[in-house]
Design an enzyme around this catalytic site. Structure first.
Site, PDB file in Angstrom:
ATOM      1  N   HIS A  38      39.191  31.852  40.032  1.00  0.00           N
ATOM      2  CA  HIS A  38      39.446  33.294  40.082  1.00  0.00           C
ATOM      3  C   HIS A  38      38.603  34.005  39.022  1.00  0.00           C
ATOM      4  CE1 HIS A  38      42.129  36.927  40.394  1.00  0.00           C
ATOM      5  NE2 HIS A  38      41.721  37.065  39.151  1.00  0.00           N
ATOM      6  N   GLU A  39      38.643  33.484  37.805  1.00  0.00           N
ATOM      7  CA  GLU A  39      37.899  34.105  36.707  1.00  0.00           C
ATOM      8  C   GLU A  39      36.392  34.040  36.934  1.00  0.00           C
ATOM      9  OE1 GLU A  39      39.128  35.668  33.737  1.00  0.00           O
ATOM     10  OE2 GLU A  39      40.684  35.802  35.230  1.00  0.00           O
TER      11      GLU A  39
ATOM     12  N   HIS B  82      35.158  36.757  39.185  1.00  0.00           N
ATOM     13  CA  HIS B  82      34.923  38.066  38.547  1.00  0.00           C
ATOM     14  C   HIS B  82      33.492  38.098  37.994  1.00  0.00           C
ATOM     15  CE1 HIS B  82      38.849  39.940  38.812  1.00  0.00           C
ATOM     16  NE2 HIS B  82      39.463  39.021  38.107  1.00  0.00           N
TER      17      HIS B  82
ATOM     18  N   GLU C 144      40.564  42.309  42.079  1.00  0.00           N
ATOM     19  CA  GLU C 144      41.505  41.184  42.021  1.00  0.00           C
ATOM     20  C   GLU C 144      41.534  40.427  43.351  1.00  0.00           C
ATOM     21  OE1 GLU C 144      43.529  39.753  39.506  1.00  0.00           O
ATOM     22  OE2 GLU C 144      41.866  40.793  38.609  1.00  0.00           O
TER      23      GLU C 144
END
Ligand SMILES: [Zn+2]
Length: 270
Positions: A143-144, A147, A201
Site C-alpha cells: 500500500h505504502e 503511494h 487511498e
C-alpha cells in the site's frame, strides 16, 4: 519584490501546465488504475526533499538509539520489500531501479510510511502490537509503495501550487526560500503528517493488492490487516490511520478486488 516572485512562480506554473498537462505516473496493471494526474512540481525536486527528510529521520532515530535495533525484524522487512520491489516494474519500469530503502524505529506507535522515491520506515509497534504476519506486513508495504509509485505526494504539492494556497511551499520547492521551518513543512507534505485523499487511498489499496499478490503474498491478508487496524483504533487511534484516513467500505472494496488478484497470487505460488 514578493509580488514579482509570486507572479514569476505563477507564470512558471502556467507554462509548466501548458507544456505537461495531465498524465498518469503508472501503467494500469490488472486492477486498472488509470486516473490522470496534475504534476506541476518536478519529481527531482520532490525526491531531493524526500532524501533530506529521510536522512534527518534516520539521524534522529539513531541519535536516540532507536534505529534498526532488532536485526531479525529489519531483515524480515527487507526480504518482504525485496520481493515487492521485484514486481513494481509492472506499474512503472523505472521504479525497479529506484534506490528503495527500509529501516525500523523502535517505538510503541502503530505507524509506517514510505517517502517519495521509495524510502520505507516501519515502527516496531505496528508489527509487534498487531502481531502482523509476513502477508499483513506485505499488505502495508505494498500500500505504502503504491503511494510512492503513483507519486501521490508530488500530486498533492502540485495541486497546492496550482491553487496558490501553497505558494510558500512552492517558493521553498523552487529554491526561493531555504528556511528550515519551511523545509519541515514541505517534508510534512511529502507524506509524514498529511492525510492522503480518499481517491489516493483507494488507488494505493488497489495497486498494493496486486503488488503483494504478484510477489506471492496472500492478498486476503489485506482484509485481516485492516480489521486489526480497526480493532486497534478502539482506544487511541493509530498514527497510521490519521495519515491514511479509512472509510467503512475499505474492507468491502478490498474484498471486491480479490477475484482479480487471487489468480496472480496462485500463479506466483506455483
Ligand atoms: Zn495510504
Amino acid at each position: 519584490m514578493k509580488k514579482l516572485l509570486t507572479t514569476t512562480v505563477m507564470a512558471a506554473s502556467l507554462s509548466a501546465l501548458a507544456m505537461t498537462g495531465c498524465s498518469s505516473t503508472t501503467s494500469t496493471g490488472a486492477v486498472g488504475v488509470d486516473r490522470q494526474q496534475l504534476l506541476l512540481v518536478s519529481n527531482e525536486q520532490v525526491l531531493q526533499l524526500s532524501a533530506q527528510s529521510y536522512a534527518k529521520t534516520l539521524q534522529d532515530a539513531k541519535a536516540r538509539g532507536l534505529l534498526d535495533t532488532n536485526k531479525a525484524q529489519l531483515n524480515r522487512l527487507k526480504n518482504i520489500s525485496n520481493r515487492l520491489v521485484g514486481q513494481v516494474g509492472v506499474y512503472r519500469p523505472d521504479a525497479a531501479k529506484w534506490p528503495w530503502e527500509v529501516h525500523t524505529i523502535k517505538s510503541n506507535e502503530l505507524n509506517a510510511f514510505v517517502l517519495p522515491g521509495g524510502k520505507i520506515m516501519f515502527y516496531s509497534g505496528i508489527i509487534d502490537r498487531l502481531k502482523l504476519s509476513d502477508d499483513e506486513i506485505a499488505a502495508i508495504m505494498g500500500h505504502e509503495m503504491s503511494h510512492a509509485l503513483r507519486e501521490h505526494s508530488r500530486e498533492r504539492l502540485s495541486r497546492q501550487y496550482a491553487t496558490q494556497t501553497g505558494i510558500g511551499v512552492a517558493a521553498s520547492i523552487f529554491g526561493l526560500s531555504q528556511g528550515q521551518a519551511e523545509l519541515a513543512n514541505v517534508a510534512g507534505d511529502l507524506g509524514l503528517s498529511r492525510p492522503h485523499s480518499r481517491t489516493q487511498e483507494a488507488e494505493a489499496d488497489q495497486i498494493g493488492l496486486e503488488l503483494m499478490a504478484r510477489a506471492g503474498y496472500n492478498p486476503q491478508a489485506a482484509v485481516t490487516l485492516w480489521q486489526k487496524m480497526q480493532s486497534a483504533s478502539q482506544g487511541e487511534p493509530p498514527q497510521f490511520l490519521s495519515t491514511h484516513p479509512t472509510s467503512g467500505n475499505r474492507i468491502a472494496q478490498i474484498q471486491s478486488l480479490l477475484p482479480k488478484v487471487m489468480p496472480l497470487y496462485q500463479k506466483a505460488r506455483r
